[in-house]
Design a protein around this motif. Structure first.
Motif, PDB file in Angstrom:
ATOM      1  N   LEU A   1       0.848  -1.186   0.000  1.00 56.57           N
ATOM      2  CA  LEU A   1       0.000   0.000   0.000  1.00 56.57           C
ATOM      3  C   LEU A   1       0.883   1.235   0.000  1.00 56.57           C
ATOM      4  N   VAL A   2       0.668   2.078  -0.994  1.00 56.64           N
ATOM      5  CA  VAL A   2       1.473   3.291  -1.156  1.00 56.64           C
ATOM      6  C   VAL A   2       0.601   4.511  -0.905  1.00 56.64           C
ATOM      7  N   LYS A   3       1.026   5.364   0.010  1.00 57.00           N
ATOM      8  CA  LYS A   3       0.272   6.597   0.259  1.00 57.00           C
ATOM      9  C   LYS A   3       1.077   7.789  -0.239  1.00 57.00           C
ATOM     10  N   GLU A   4       0.460   8.550  -1.143  1.00 59.99           N
ATOM     11  CA  GLU A   4       1.115   9.749  -1.655  1.00 59.99           C
ATOM     12  C   GLU A   4       1.161  10.819  -0.569  1.00 59.99           C
ATOM     13  N   HIS A   5       2.189  11.655  -0.627  1.00 54.31           N
ATOM     14  CA  HIS A   5       2.334  12.719   0.359  1.00 54.31           C
ATOM     15  C   HIS A   5       1.473  13.914  -0.061  1.00 54.31           C
ATOM     16  N   PRO A   6       0.592  14.405   0.816  1.00 53.75           N
ATOM     17  CA  PRO A   6      -0.303  15.505   0.435  1.00 53.75           C
ATOM     18  C   PRO A   6       0.427  16.781   0.036  1.00 53.75           C
ATOM     19  N   GLU A   7       1.638  17.009   0.575  1.00 45.93           N
ATOM     20  CA  GLU A   7       2.393  18.213   0.237  1.00 45.93           C
ATOM     21  C   GLU A   7       3.047  18.117  -1.139  1.00 45.93           C
ATOM     22  N   ASP A   8       3.031  16.938  -1.715  1.00 42.15           N
ATOM     23  CA  ASP A   8       3.742  16.718  -2.980  1.00 42.15           C
ATOM     24  C   ASP A   8       2.799  16.555  -4.167  1.00 42.15           C
ATOM     25  N   MET A   9       1.496  16.488  -3.908  1.00 40.52           N
ATOM     26  CA  MET A   9       0.545  16.153  -4.968  1.00 40.52           C
ATOM     27  C   MET A   9       0.455  17.202  -6.073  1.00 40.52           C
ATOM     28  N   SER A  10       0.685  18.463  -5.735  1.00 43.09           N
ATOM     29  CA  SER A  10       0.600  19.503  -6.760  1.00 43.09           C
ATOM     30  C   SER A  10       1.796  19.454  -7.706  1.00 43.09           C
ATOM     31  N   ARG A  11       2.871  18.756  -7.301  1.00 50.53           N
ATOM     32  CA  ARG A  11       4.076  18.689  -8.124  1.00 50.53           C
ATOM     33  C   ARG A  11       4.255  17.322  -8.770  1.00 50.53           C
ATOM     34  N   ASN A  12       3.875  16.268  -8.041  1.00 46.50           N
ATOM     35  CA  ASN A  12       4.061  14.909  -8.539  1.00 46.50           C
ATOM     36  C   ASN A  12       2.759  14.122  -8.445  1.00 46.50           C
ATOM     37  N   ASN A  13       2.163  13.812  -9.588  1.00 51.44           N
ATOM     38  CA  ASN A  13       0.953  12.987  -9.552  1.00 51.44           C
ATOM     39  C   ASN A  13       1.273  11.506  -9.798  1.00 51.44           C
ATOM     40  N   TYR A  14       2.536  11.225 -10.151  1.00 53.20           N
ATOM     41  CA  TYR A  14       3.018   9.857 -10.344  1.00 53.20           C
ATOM     42  C   TYR A  14       2.158   9.058 -11.321  1.00 53.20           C
ATOM     43  N   GLN A  15       1.647   9.726 -12.346  1.00 56.82           N
ATOM     44  CA  GLN A  15       0.828   9.033 -13.335  1.00 56.82           C
ATOM     45  C   GLN A  15       1.611   7.937 -14.055  1.00 56.82           C
ATOM     46  N   ASP A  16       2.897   8.200 -14.303  1.00 53.64           N
ATOM     47  CA  ASP A  16       3.728   7.192 -14.966  1.00 53.64           C
ATOM     48  C   ASP A  16       3.874   5.947 -14.098  1.00 53.64           C
ATOM     49  N   LEU A  17       4.023   6.152 -12.800  1.00 52.60           N
ATOM     50  CA  LEU A  17       4.175   5.031 -11.878  1.00 52.60           C
ATOM     51  C   LEU A  17       2.863   4.264 -11.729  1.00 52.60           C
ATOM     52  N   LYS A  18       1.761   4.998 -11.679  1.00 58.18           N
ATOM     53  CA  LYS A  18       0.441   4.352 -11.555  1.00 58.18           C
ATOM     54  C   LYS A  18       0.108   3.556 -12.813  1.00 58.18           C
ATOM     55  N   LYS A  19       0.528   4.074 -13.955  1.00 59.08           N
ATOM     56  CA  LYS A  19       0.307   3.363 -15.212  1.00 59.08           C
ATOM     57  C   LYS A  19       1.132   2.072 -15.238  1.00 59.08           C
ATOM     58  N   LYS A  20       2.358   2.165 -14.724  1.00 62.22           N
ATOM     59  CA  LYS A  20       3.254   1.004 -14.685  1.00 62.22           C
ATOM     60  C   LYS A  20       2.676  -0.121 -13.835  1.00 62.22           C
ATOM     61  N   TYR A  21       2.031   0.247 -12.723  1.00 58.69           N
ATOM     62  CA  TYR A  21       1.508  -0.750 -11.785  1.00 58.69           C
ATOM     63  C   TYR A  21      -0.005  -0.934 -11.895  1.00 58.69           C
ATOM     64  N   LYS A  22      -0.594  -0.398 -12.945  1.00 58.77           N
ATOM     65  CA  LYS A  22      -2.046  -0.444 -13.098  1.00 58.77           C
ATOM     66  C   LYS A  22      -2.586  -1.871 -13.102  1.00 58.77           C
ATOM     67  N   ASN A  23      -1.932  -2.729 -13.814  1.00 62.64           N
ATOM     68  CA  ASN A  23      -2.410  -4.110 -13.923  1.00 62.64           C
ATOM     69  C   ASN A  23      -1.609  -5.087 -13.068  1.00 62.64           C
ATOM     70  N   VAL A  24      -0.850  -4.520 -12.124  1.00 64.31           N
ATOM     71  CA  VAL A  24      -0.058  -5.369 -11.223  1.00 64.31           C
ATOM     72  C   VAL A  24      -0.859  -5.615  -9.953  1.00 64.31           C
ATOM     73  N   GLN A  25      -1.191  -6.852  -9.713  1.00 62.42           N
ATOM     74  CA  GLN A  25      -1.965  -7.202  -8.524  1.00 62.42           C
ATOM     75  C   GLN A  25      -1.113  -7.047  -7.268  1.00 62.42           C
ATOM     76  N   GLY A  26      -1.696  -6.426  -6.242  1.00 68.46           N
ATOM     77  CA  GLY A  26      -0.976  -6.310  -4.976  1.00 68.46           C
ATOM     78  C   GLY A  26      -0.324  -4.982  -4.726  1.00 68.46           C
ATOM     79  N   VAL A  27      -0.547  -3.987  -5.591  1.00 67.29           N
ATOM     80  CA  VAL A  27      -0.024  -2.632  -5.372  1.00 67.29           C
ATOM     81  C   VAL A  27      -1.183  -1.647  -5.433  1.00 67.29           C
ATOM     82  N   THR A  28      -1.387  -0.904  -4.359  1.00 69.46           N
ATOM     83  CA  THR A  28      -2.506   0.048  -4.286  1.00 69.46           C
ATOM     84  C   THR A  28      -1.986   1.432  -3.932  1.00 69.46           C
ATOM     85  N   PHE A  29      -2.408   2.413  -4.713  1.00 65.32           N
ATOM     86  CA  PHE A  29      -2.042   3.803  -4.441  1.00 65.32           C
ATOM     87  C   PHE A  29      -3.170   4.479  -3.657  1.00 65.32           C
TER      88      PHE A  29
END
Length: 455
Positions: free
Chosen positions: A302-330
């Motif tokens: 389980l990955v929790k994004e930092h609220p202070e970082d969301m306006s700069r990093n949305n990690y869309q590339d990382l979420k896309k990479k793990y989109k179909n990977v079972q066992g990883v939740t953002f």
């Protein structure tokens, strides 16, 4: 009695002013230097000077090479994040301010300098001067049990703090279990439950300071953020406060990975092997998958994004990479306490979430330099390629609950000062002034004893 100098401060511009006033009420003399246009909105009861109107072309005698070796956030940010070098013109500005600060310290016979965080270029050049002159420094930072505690340390913050690293030190501590049960996560003083400073006021002050840099009233202190980035951050923060928590069904077994602010000083200066949250997740996932295969388990991440970082990093590339990977939740918004309570382990670089996890008697693995890298408190993984083995061991062995509780008790009730940085609470200033004053009296007694015995 001592002569104090306060430089800058945090987002609450009244914080240092209030401490200075409380120290003067105890008989000390305080001086406050203001550097930003926004600071002029706040009236001070102590001797105050707006530095940009007094800086001359005189430069402090330090080479560009030596200046660049200091832990100056602006320089590190340009080099590591933007991939560029600081200009000779900017270094010249540092030297001019440095010259003024040095002359001011001498003219006022300053004996103690108070800094917030300590990595801004103003803080770093002041620290350099203080070390040259043998002047004491007191560092301040947000508390470890937010928002009801404050960090006040004569050595530094985080990894550079004065927090003891010896396990034996904590084993000898006697704890008040009832006090810990009642006040570990809330203030003992009801007055500290007041609301924090308005985000609109903070944003307006920062806007004025940005305008001050734009119109060259003073240097641009915010090289790491533009006006539009600041606006985006402000809007994101307002909407995030109203956002509903994510709908989440916690897995039966999982490790919790709290992301940190990607360009924070904790990552830039105290994470020698991992500089990107993407690398952190990849590393954790590979280790968990190895253990799942070897032990026929179904541990999730389980990955929790930092609220202070969301306006700069949305990690869309990382979420896309793990989109179909079972066992990883953002996760964007969800109670951290709930995530910690059910976690099999917490893996962090050096986040304060690690402290909160320890306070809840959870197993913690650190990958970076952290003040809580103490034997029997956390499992420190010194090299990324060792994480799988470290995680295996952590999941198998029981925690040293007694040592962890004593460590947490020390942090909360001995090391930290109960108070609120983000509000204008006079009680906070008085408690900090008492701590500083007590430290000075102790040092004076030690010096007197040492003089008698010709140390």
């Amino acid at each position: 009695m001592s002569n104090y100098l306060f430089l800058r401060g945090n987002r609450n511009k009244s914080f240092f002013m209030n401490i200075a006033t409380s120290l003067e009420e105890k008989g000390h003399t305080c001086h406050l230097l203001k550097f930003e246009l926004g600071e002029l909105l706040f009236k001070s009861n102590v001797s105050t000077l707006f530095v940009p109107f007094h800086v001359t072309k005189d430069e402090y005698p330090i080479s560009n090479e030596e200046l660049c070796r200091l832990s100056i956030y602006n320089i590190t940010y340009r080099r590591d994040i933007l991939g560029s070098d600081v200009s000779a013109k900017e270094l010249k500005t540092y030297k001019r301010y440095m010259y003024f600060i040095d002359r001011y310290i001498e003219s006022k016979d300053i004996q103690v300098i108070c800094l917030f965080n300590g990595y801004h270029w103003i803080d770093q050049v002041a620290k350099y001067i203080a070390n040259k002159r043998g002047i004491e420094i007191v560092y301040f930072e947000d508390g470890l049990f937010r928002p009801y505690t404050v960090t006040c340390d004569h050595k530094g913050i985080n990894q550079e703090s004065s927090i003891p690293r010896s396990p034996d030190y904590y084993d000898a501590i006697e704890i008040d279990r009832e006090r810990m049960r009642l006040y570990l996560f809330q203030p003992e003083l009801e007055q500290l439950k007041e609301k924090n400073e308005s985000l609109f006021i903070v944003a307006f002050v920062k806007l004025l300071s940005m305008l001050g840099g734009l119109f060259r009233i003073h240097p641009n202190y915010y090289v790491h953020i533009t006006f539009w980035q600041g606006l985006k951050y402000f809007v994101q923060k307002k909407f995030f406060s109203k956002r509903r928590p994510d709908r989440l069904e916690l897995p039966k077994e999982y490790v919790f990975v709290p992301f940190q602010v990607s360009r924070d000083t904790q990552i830039l200066y105290h994470s020698p092997t991992i500089k990107d949250m993407r690398d952190l997740l990849d590393l954790v996932y590979e280790s968990v998958e190895t253990i799942n295969i070897e032990q026929n388990r179904n541990i999730e991440v389980l990955v929790k994004e930092h609220p202070e970082d969301m306006s700069r990093n949305n990690y869309q590339d990382l979420k896309k990479k793990y989109k179909n990977v079972q066992g990883v939740t953002f996760i964007k918004k969800y109670g951290v306490s709930k995530l910690l309570n059910n976690a099999a382990a917490v893996i962090t670089i050096n986040s304060t979430v690690g402290v909160e996890a320890l306070a809840r008697n959870k197993k913690v693995i650190t990958l970076g330099e952290a003040f809580y890298n103490i034997e029997g408190v956390v499992d420190h993984c010194s090299s990324p390629d060792k994480l799988t083995d470290v995680l295996k061991g952590t999941l198998q062995k029981p925690i040293n609950k007694t040592r962890i509780q004593k460590f947490i008790y020390y942090l909360r009730f001995i090391y930290q000062i109960e108070g609120s940085i983000q509000s204008r609470n006079k009680l906070t200033a008085e408690k900090i002034a008492d701590r500083i004053d007590t430290n000075n009296q102790r040092k004076e007694r030690e010096h007197e004893i040492c003089s008698r015995h010709t140390c």
